[in-house]
Each structure stands twice: as C-alpha cells, then as structure tokens.
Design an enzyme around this catalytic site. Sequence first.
Site, short mmCIF file in Angstrom:
data_model
loop_
_atom_site.label_atom_id
_atom_site.label_comp_id
_atom_site.label_asym_id
_atom_site.label_seq_id
_atom_site.Cartn_x
_atom_site.Cartn_y
_atom_site.Cartn_z
CD GLU A 134 -2.86 0.50 2.58
OE1 GLU A 134 -2.71 -0.49 3.32
OE2 GLU A 134 -3.52 1.49 2.87
NE ARG A 140 3.72 -7.44 10.93
CZ ARG A 140 3.21 -6.59 10.04
NH1 ARG A 140 2.09 -6.86 9.41
NH2 ARG A 140 3.79 -5.44 9.81
CE LYS A 151 2.95 0.18 4.92
NZ LYS A 151 2.46 -0.01 3.55
P1 ATP Z 1 2.65 -2.00 8.20
O1 ATP Z 1 1.96 -2.85 9.21
O2 ATP Z 1 4.09 -1.74 8.47
O3 ATP Z 1 1.89 -0.78 7.83
P2 ATP Z 1 1.50 -3.36 6.01
O4 ATP Z 1 1.34 -4.80 6.08
O5 ATP Z 1 0.28 -2.57 6.25
O6 ATP Z 1 2.72 -2.91 6.91
P3 ATP Z 1 1.64 -3.31 3.16
O7 ATP Z 1 2.08 -2.23 2.27
O8 ATP Z 1 0.23 -3.71 3.13
O9 ATP Z 1 2.08 -2.88 4.62
O10 ATP Z 1 2.58 -4.58 2.98
C1 ATP Z 1 2.87 -5.17 1.75
C2 ATP Z 1 3.19 -6.63 1.97
O11 ATP Z 1 4.27 -6.77 2.87
C3 ATP Z 1 2.01 -7.35 2.56
O12 ATP Z 1 1.86 -8.57 1.88
C4 ATP Z 1 2.39 -7.54 3.99
O13 ATP Z 1 1.79 -8.68 4.51
C5 ATP Z 1 3.92 -7.65 3.91
N1 ATP Z 1 4.54 -7.24 5.16
C6 ATP Z 1 4.36 -6.09 5.84
N2 ATP Z 1 5.06 -6.09 6.99
C7 ATP Z 1 5.73 -7.27 7.03
C8 ATP Z 1 6.63 -7.88 7.98
N3 ATP Z 1 6.98 -7.27 9.11
N4 ATP Z 1 7.11 -9.11 7.69
C9 ATP Z 1 6.77 -9.73 6.56
N5 ATP Z 1 5.93 -9.23 5.64
C10 ATP Z 1 5.42 -8.01 5.87
MG MG Z 2 -1.31 -3.79 4.82
#
Ligand code: ATP
Ligand code: MG
Length: 575
Positions: A46, A271, A281
Amino acid sequence: MPAPELTDNQAGDAPVKASHFIRDIILEDLRTNKYGGRVHTRFPPEPNGYLHIGHAKSICMNFGLAQEFGGKCNLRFDDTNPCKEEVEYVESIIQDVRWLGFDWEDRLFYASDYFDQLYEWAIQLIKAGKAYVCDLSADQVREYRGTLTEPGRESPHRNRSIAENLDLFERMRNGEFPDGARTLRAKVDMASANLNLRDPVMYRILHASHHRSGDKWCIYPMYDYTHGQSDSIERITHSICTLEFEDHRPLYDWYIEQLGIYHPQQIEFARLNLTYTLLSKRKLLTLVQDGHVRGWNDPRMPTLSGIRRRGYTPEALRAFCDRIGVAKTNSIIEISLLEHFVREDLNKRVQRVMAVLRPLRVVVDNFPEGQVDQMEAVNNPEDAAMGVRTVPFSKTLYIEQDDFREDPPKQYFRLAPGREVRLRYGYFIKCTGVVKDPQTGEVVELHCTYDPATRGGNAPDGRKVKSTIHWVSAAHAIDAEVRLYDTLFSRENPGEGVEDFTVDLNPKSLEVVSQAKLEPGLASAAPGDRFQFERLGYFCVDPDSAPGKPVFNRTVALRDTWAKIEKAQKEKSGA
Ligand code: ATP
Ligand code: MG
C-alpha cells in the site's frame, strides 16, 4: 514443470536452502498440476509509507519463489486509500524493490486500474441481492457490528430493494452525497463469529483526489473488497500474505465465490519482527512527522532507504531473509543476526582503510623532519585480488585516544608510557613522553621513538609487541564527520506495555564525531562507497558529504555479537 532458475546466491557456494511450508505447498500444487504448472505471485504494498525490513522478507519470498520455479511475480500497489497515499511513496517503493535486486518486467500494476471492474462487480453483487446501500454513520456501523462475544445487529437498510440499492449506489458514485453519508455493504452474516463477515463495507464516499485516478471517483473500494479480486484479475496462483489476514480470507473467498471468478489460494505466514526495532509504517510515519528522525531515509530507520543509506547491501538482506525462513507462528529475530549478514557480506568485498575517530597527536621524535615514507598496505586480506595501496608515514601522526592509557589496566596491551606497540603497516613505536593540558590534565600529545628496522611490522631481533594499532599521518590526513549509530530504541521490544512507544527511543542512537582523520586516499570517496575502517567497523559515505567535507555513516561495528552467540550455542549443543 520448467527447470527452476538458479539465482546468484543459489548457484554460488551458498548451502542449499532449507525448505519451508510455502515452498512445500507450491511443490505439491505443481505435482498435482493445480494451476497448469504456473507459479504466479505478487508483492502488494500500500503506497502509504516507505518499505521496511519486514517488507523485504515478503519481497524476497514472493519474487524468490517465482524465480525458483520459473514463474512470475508482479509488483502491485494496493492504492485504495487516496487520503494516505502519495506518489512519493510509490516512487520510493519502486526504487527499493529494484535495489533489493528484483524485476517485475512489464508487470507493474495498480489496484486503482481495476476501479471500473470493481464497480461493475459491486453492481453484480447488488443485483444478486448480496450488497446494499446503508445510511448508518461510521460510528453506527461499528456499534451495530457487535463484538467477539456479542452478535451484530442488522442495519435498518439491509433489506432495501435491489432497484433502490442500484439507484442509491449510482448516486453515491455521481457525487450526490457528502463524505460518510452512505456506504455500500456486503450482505453476508451479522451473526458470524468472524467480525469481518458482519456485512463489511465495500465502498465509502470520499471526495478526494487519487494520485492516479484524479477526480474520476468520489467513492472508493475498501482494501478488503479490492485485494482478493485484484489477485484474481492478475491470475495470481499463491497470494502470500501475513498472518493478520487469516481472518480476512473467508471474506476474500466469499467475494470471489459470489462473483464466480478465478480463485487464487491465499497463504499466510508470520511477519518479521526484530529486536530493538519497530516495523510498522504507521509508527515509522510518526517518527518522521514528529521529527524523532531526519526523515524516512535516516540511517537509523529500519526502512530500506534508511539501511541503504547506512551502507547495508541488498546481498546481505537477501541472505538474511533466506536464513530466517518462513513460519506460521510469530517470533522475534535478533537484530544481531541481520548485522551478522551485513558484516559477512562487507568483509569479503570492501576495502580496508585506516581512520582515526578521536585523534591523539603523536610526535615521533627520531623520525626525520620533512621525510615521508610510503608504506604498503593490503586492501583486503580476504581477497588478494583487491591489491595493495600506499599510505604516507611522517613525523607527526594521529592515533585513537582510546589506544593510549597513561595508567594501563591489567589486560590493556595498547600504548602506554614506556611501552612499545606496532603501527599497522608501519613501524614499532615506543612511548617516551606525555604532554598534558596544564588546565584540564587531559593528555594532548605523545612523544615516541620509532625503530627503523621494524618497517613492515616485524623486528629483525625477533622481539614481540602485544598490540597493533591504526594511525594516520597528521599532515596528510583528511578531515571528516563520522556518524555513529546505535539502535533507535533502547528496549528489545519497543512500545510494548507503554502507551507512547516514543518513550523507548534511545537518546544515544546518534553520535556525531566531527574531527575524524582519514587516510588521504579517501579524498576521492563518493556517496555510497563503503569501507572497513580497520578495527572500527564498516562505514559508508553519506549523501550529505560535500567536496572537502566527507560524511561517513557507520554501517555496523566490527564486534560480531551474533558470531559469539552462535559459537556459544554450538558449544552448548556439542556440535
Ligand atoms: P505495516 O503494518 O508496516 O503498515 P502493512 O502490512 O500494512 O505494513 P503493506 O504495504 O500492506 O504494509 O505490505 C505489503 C506486503 O508486505 C504485505 O503482503 C504484507 O503482509 C507484507 N509485510 C508487511 N510487513 C511485514 C513484515 N513485518 N514481515 C513480513 N511481511 C510483511
Ligand atoms: Mg497492509
């Protein structure tokens, strides 16, 4: 099945990767020909922030598995929220995935490109009696939803006629209603044990410009209504995501089944969490917005742009991601393991140089005034092909303040009054005098003698010294600023059990050394260049450098706590 493509690090001397449950699922699907031999994954960020090390795990897995099985991996922006998304984030994400070493070829997609299709599907669901326009406010929707222990209540608008729903939804789209006045909701089950299935919102009214679709839309699809169908449109075979989406899977499945479209398989994994690090984020945005760091690419940030600036390599990060593997249960990885991979990679490839961070003047009394000896120094003892260079030696030198003690403790073998040590690639020197600041008593200069017969580091008479220290020639050294970093947080699990995670910020996460002295060859170093400063650590030239005023970041110190932990573990297990 096409032959798996070897990536560089598989083809080399790296050990064969341990398998993991996602690879096993793919192998099984290939065996049963579930997707006609296809493996098609995607990385779906995102664009509401910069990528961090956690994302690297997801990127390495999605692109890595596609590579391994001769498949494809898309880069897709899940850009459904115009209020929090920006072009700056899109651009940084593209740059970061490339930097990590992955290529999506011509498959760069945006969920916003599917807005027309998603709108048509919404109408299809309304016509099937599976979606309705609801006039409850956001607060009311929440209140009606119930809790984990209480069932939800049905919206009073749940049983609107199809004709009325079609009319209202079209008018929502045409901009007749203000933000938040109405939503389109899926008609699933208000009594479901899974809160995600209690008539989730599919569309909200938002009179906001989107970074790609501009003002075309004033209604926007929710992430949960978009993500699964986007995977379906792209004919993804394995939709790999993190564990928190496990409870959303029944909803994604519901949309896909109601619409009767291609069904990817969602697989959830744990994760990445790292000690002393926050990988969220939202929290990273707070650090940037509230000025706790100097931006998304501050070298203390766990963002890919931050660690890149700090000097981490994509190779180190990929090796780390391979090593940590993939699991179904959440765990926390030691930050020292990541640092171990950084050292291991840099040790093999970067040049070693001499730099003195906190200089102490040394006058070599018996060295001829005005004479300069060019000493030969090895660029990397790990790699003879990297050759040698010369460093100038003269009458006045700098050594590290820390390498001298007037009153040395028992185990201290470095320079002290009357003691002899080796100067790396230089001569033996012996301390004969100490000059102090009369006011403060601080040692400001040492007097030494050198033994010309020890050039290159050995005494012909066979006498030994217990220590080798680094140095630079005062007249030839260049000045530099060096930024030393410690972890951004001082607690292993920052934010846990406290209301405000910023209380765990490490007040000593940045130390600026402004008077460092470097060997003269470093004058030509350019931003991004990496070096090992002998005995001090790995350093990388920062983009803040100006001509004649270089700035270096310490990437990582030399002490490898992980290697020690590992050694202790091996000894314990008797290996
Ligand atoms: P955040 O919680 O930091 O905002 P998010 O999951 O909302 O992260 P996205 O942009 O949706 O951020 O993430 C893109 C991809 O990266 C998704 O498939 C998500 O599951 C994966 N991802 C995000 N954080 C992690 C992590 N700590 N370890 C592994 N994969 C991750
Ligand atoms: Mg997300």
